[in-house]
Design a protein around this motif. Sequence first.
Motif, PDB file in Angstrom:
ATOM      1  N   VAL A 182       0.632  -1.148   0.091  1.00  0.00           N
ATOM      2  CA  VAL A 182       0.096   0.014  -0.034  1.00  0.00           C
ATOM      3  C   VAL A 182       0.907   1.207  -0.144  1.00  0.00           C
ATOM      4  O   VAL A 182       0.633   2.394  -0.775  1.00  0.00           O
ATOM      5  CB  VAL A 182      -1.067  -0.258   1.227  1.00  0.00           C
ATOM      6  N   TRP A 183       1.939   1.325   0.850  1.00  0.00           N
ATOM      7  CA  TRP A 183       2.860   2.493   0.914  1.00  0.00           C
ATOM      8  C   TRP A 183       3.536   2.713  -0.501  1.00  0.00           C
ATOM      9  O   TRP A 183       3.680   3.691  -0.830  1.00  0.00           O
ATOM     10  CB  TRP A 183       3.843   2.023   2.258  1.00  0.00           C
ATOM     11  N   LEU A 184       3.714   1.549  -1.267  1.00  0.00           N
ATOM     12  CA  LEU A 184       4.829   1.478  -2.318  1.00  0.00           C
ATOM     13  C   LEU A 184       3.679   2.087  -3.217  1.00  0.00           C
ATOM     14  O   LEU A 184       4.253   2.930  -4.340  1.00  0.00           O
ATOM     15  CB  LEU A 184       5.375   0.226  -2.751  1.00  0.00           C
ATOM     16  N   LEU A 185       2.500   1.594  -3.436  1.00  0.00           N
ATOM     17  CA  LEU A 185       1.520   1.942  -4.393  1.00  0.00           C
ATOM     18  C   LEU A 185       1.367   3.475  -4.325  1.00  0.00           C
ATOM     19  O   LEU A 185       1.228   4.276  -5.246  1.00  0.00           O
ATOM     20  CB  LEU A 185       0.221   1.498  -4.517  1.00  0.00           C
ATOM     21  N   SER A 186       1.320   4.190  -2.979  1.00  0.00           N
ATOM     22  CA  SER A 186       1.054   5.454  -2.936  1.00  0.00           C
ATOM     23  C   SER A 186       2.109   6.338  -3.165  1.00  0.00           C
ATOM     24  O   SER A 186       2.043   7.233  -3.729  1.00  0.00           O
ATOM     25  CB  SER A 186       0.903   5.838  -1.286  1.00  0.00           C
ATOM     26  N   ALA A 187       3.556   5.586  -2.975  1.00  0.00           N
ATOM     27  CA  ALA A 187       4.663   6.395  -3.383  1.00  0.00           C
ATOM     28  C   ALA A 187       4.706   6.446  -5.003  1.00  0.00           C
ATOM     29  O   ALA A 187       5.207   7.505  -5.602  1.00  0.00           O
ATOM     30  CB  ALA A 187       6.020   5.379  -3.116  1.00  0.00           C
ATOM     31  N   VAL A 188       4.395   5.269  -5.660  1.00  0.00           N
ATOM     32  CA  VAL A 188       4.334   5.248  -7.295  1.00  0.00           C
ATOM     33  C   VAL A 188       3.456   6.310  -7.467  1.00  0.00           C
ATOM     34  O   VAL A 188       3.840   7.219  -8.642  1.00  0.00           O
ATOM     35  CB  VAL A 188       3.867   4.116  -7.581  1.00  0.00           C
ATOM     36  N   LEU A 189       2.181   6.412  -7.022  1.00  0.00           N
ATOM     37  CA  LEU A 189       1.332   7.470  -7.491  1.00  0.00           C
ATOM     38  C   LEU A 189       1.907   8.849  -7.263  1.00  0.00           C
ATOM     39  O   LEU A 189       1.777   9.950  -7.938  1.00  0.00           O
ATOM     40  CB  LEU A 189      -0.039   7.447  -6.721  1.00  0.00           C
ATOM     41  N   SER A 190       2.670   9.118  -5.934  1.00  0.00           N
ATOM     42  CA  SER A 190       3.150  10.481  -5.854  1.00  0.00           C
ATOM     43  C   SER A 190       4.272  10.631  -6.713  1.00  0.00           C
ATOM     44  O   SER A 190       4.318  12.006  -6.903  1.00  0.00           O
ATOM     45  CB  SER A 190       3.803  10.563  -3.944  1.00  0.00           C
ATOM     46  N   THR A 191       4.919   9.918  -7.265  1.00  0.00           N
ATOM     47  CA  THR A 191       5.902  10.112  -8.171  1.00  0.00           C
ATOM     48  C   THR A 191       5.511  10.325  -9.565  1.00  0.00           C
ATOM     49  O   THR A 191       5.873  11.539 -10.320  1.00  0.00           O
ATOM     50  CB  THR A 191       7.000   9.072  -8.156  1.00  0.00           C
ATOM     51  N   TRP A 192       4.473   9.609 -10.193  1.00  0.00           N
ATOM     52  CA  TRP A 192       3.933   9.761 -11.500  1.00  0.00           C
ATOM     53  C   TRP A 192       2.582  10.081 -11.568  1.00  0.00           C
ATOM     54  O   TRP A 192       2.245  10.499 -12.602  1.00  0.00           O
ATOM     55  CB  TRP A 192       4.030   8.420 -12.235  1.00  0.00           C
ATOM     56  N   ALA A 193       1.533  10.220 -10.463  1.00  0.00           N
ATOM     57  CA  ALA A 193       0.295  10.859 -10.614  1.00  0.00           C
ATOM     58  C   ALA A 193      -0.019  12.151 -10.006  1.00  0.00           C
ATOM     59  O   ALA A 193      -0.812  12.766 -10.134  1.00  0.00           O
ATOM     60  CB  ALA A 193      -0.562   9.826 -10.133  1.00  0.00           C
ATOM     61  N   GLY A 194       0.715  12.458  -8.627  1.00  0.00           N
ATOM     62  CA  GLY A 194       0.669  13.659  -8.085  1.00  0.00           C
ATOM     63  C   GLY A 194       0.233  13.412  -6.635  1.00  0.00           C
ATOM     64  O   GLY A 194      -0.012  12.278  -6.410  1.00  0.00           O
ATOM     65  N   ARG A 195       0.627  14.414  -5.866  1.00  0.00           N
ATOM     66  CA  ARG A 195       0.342  14.256  -4.343  1.00  0.00           C
ATOM     67  C   ARG A 195      -0.980  13.768  -3.918  1.00  0.00           C
ATOM     68  O   ARG A 195      -1.143  13.163  -2.945  1.00  0.00           O
ATOM     69  CB  ARG A 195       0.874  15.650  -3.612  1.00  0.00           C
ATOM     70  N   GLY A 196      -1.902  14.420  -4.317  1.00  0.00           N
ATOM     71  CA  GLY A 196      -3.371  14.147  -4.156  1.00  0.00           C
ATOM     72  C   GLY A 196      -3.623  12.543  -4.434  1.00  0.00           C
ATOM     73  O   GLY A 196      -4.329  12.165  -3.316  1.00  0.00           O
ATOM     74  N   ALA A 197      -3.266  12.059  -5.470  1.00  0.00           N
ATOM     75  CA  ALA A 197      -3.537  10.653  -5.826  1.00  0.00           C
ATOM     76  C   ALA A 197      -2.764   9.784  -4.556  1.00  0.00           C
ATOM     77  O   ALA A 197      -3.369   8.928  -4.245  1.00  0.00           O
ATOM     78  CB  ALA A 197      -2.972  10.139  -6.998  1.00  0.00           C
ATOM     79  N   ALA A 198      -1.698  10.262  -4.424  1.00  0.00           N
ATOM     80  CA  ALA A 198      -0.681   9.395  -3.211  1.00  0.00           C
ATOM     81  C   ALA A 198      -1.414   9.669  -1.660  1.00  0.00           C
ATOM     82  O   ALA A 198      -1.409   8.674  -1.260  1.00  0.00           O
ATOM     83  CB  ALA A 198       0.669  10.208  -3.338  1.00  0.00           C
ATOM     84  N   ILE A 199      -2.040  10.707  -1.597  1.00  0.00           N
ATOM     85  CA  ILE A 199      -2.636  11.100  -0.530  1.00  0.00           C
ATOM     86  C   ILE A 199      -3.893  10.107  -0.257  1.00  0.00           C
ATOM     87  O   ILE A 199      -3.982   9.392   0.727  1.00  0.00           O
ATOM     88  CB  ILE A 199      -2.777  12.414   0.044  1.00  0.00           C
ATOM     89  N   ILE A 200      -4.625  10.398  -1.157  1.00  0.00           N
ATOM     90  CA  ILE A 200      -5.845   9.435  -1.433  1.00  0.00           C
ATOM     91  C   ILE A 200      -5.561   7.782  -1.177  1.00  0.00           C
ATOM     92  O   ILE A 200      -6.251   7.213  -0.481  1.00  0.00           O
ATOM     93  CB  ILE A 200      -6.842   9.668  -2.443  1.00  0.00           C
ATOM     94  N   ALA A 201      -4.354   7.589  -1.861  1.00  0.00           N
ATOM     95  CA  ALA A 201      -3.928   6.312  -1.882  1.00  0.00           C
ATOM     96  C   ALA A 201      -3.723   5.653  -0.649  1.00  0.00           C
ATOM     97  O   ALA A 201      -3.954   4.328  -0.350  1.00  0.00           O
ATOM     98  CB  ALA A 201      -3.104   5.965  -3.004  1.00  0.00           C
ATOM     99  N   LEU A 202      -3.022   6.344   0.159  1.00  0.00           N
ATOM    100  CA  LEU A 202      -2.564   5.776   1.511  1.00  0.00           C
ATOM    101  C   LEU A 202      -3.546   5.703   2.533  1.00  0.00           C
ATOM    102  O   LEU A 202      -3.913   4.789   3.153  1.00  0.00           O
ATOM    103  CB  LEU A 202      -1.200   6.744   2.039  1.00  0.00           C
ATOM    104  N   PHE A 203      -4.423   6.606   2.428  1.00  0.00           N
ATOM    105  CA  PHE A 203      -5.537   6.787   3.424  1.00  0.00           C
ATOM    106  C   PHE A 203      -6.764   5.658   2.801  1.00  0.00           C
ATOM    107  O   PHE A 203      -6.982   4.928   3.833  1.00  0.00           O
ATOM    108  CB  PHE A 203      -6.469   7.909   3.500  1.00  0.00           C
TER     109      PHE A 203
END
Length: 184
Positions: free
Chosen positions: A27-48
């Motif tokens: 889950v954390w790595l999926l969020s990190a992937v999104l933070s790198t390639w899709a943006g911060r908002g997507a990463a934050i939503i993904a982790l929650f």
Amino acid sequence: MRIQEAQREFRSAYLGGAVGQLVTGIVWLLSAVLSTWAGRGAAIIALFAGGALIFPLTQLGLRLLGRAQPLSPENPFATYFLHSVIAYGATFPLVYAATLHHVEWFYPAFMLATGAHYMLFILFYGMNHFGVLAGILIAGGIALAMLLPDTFSAGGWLTGAVLILYALFIWRTVVPSLSRPATS
């Protein structure tokens, strides 16, 4: 039920936490992937959102591994674990506040909250290793916030990697010593 018996049952039922740590790391790595390639908002939503799915995904993984037995009604840790999850959720407003103040503190703040949550796992599992994991996450969160205050995704990558490495460590060192659950 004595504490050592409750811990032994907890370790056996949850395979020493290996499956849960693996799911959490993913889950954390999926969020990190999104933070790198899709943006911060997507990463934050993904982790929650992904965090809300950790327990059900862990249960699914345990079932696939033939470990779907619940804790016995005599085991007090089932209730205490639920309390620890509620307390962990109560830290989310602090993560939110830190993120509002400085968005790059999202992962470091979540690392601190997660590390504090894992301190209780020492009691539940009877495994001092969780103190090391908690310390790594807490120290890592503090270090990232202080030393790399303008970096967003590093904490997601670091935490995901640490959790997966920890899951592999537990799988290799603890899981082989666990007895198979009794089948009815």
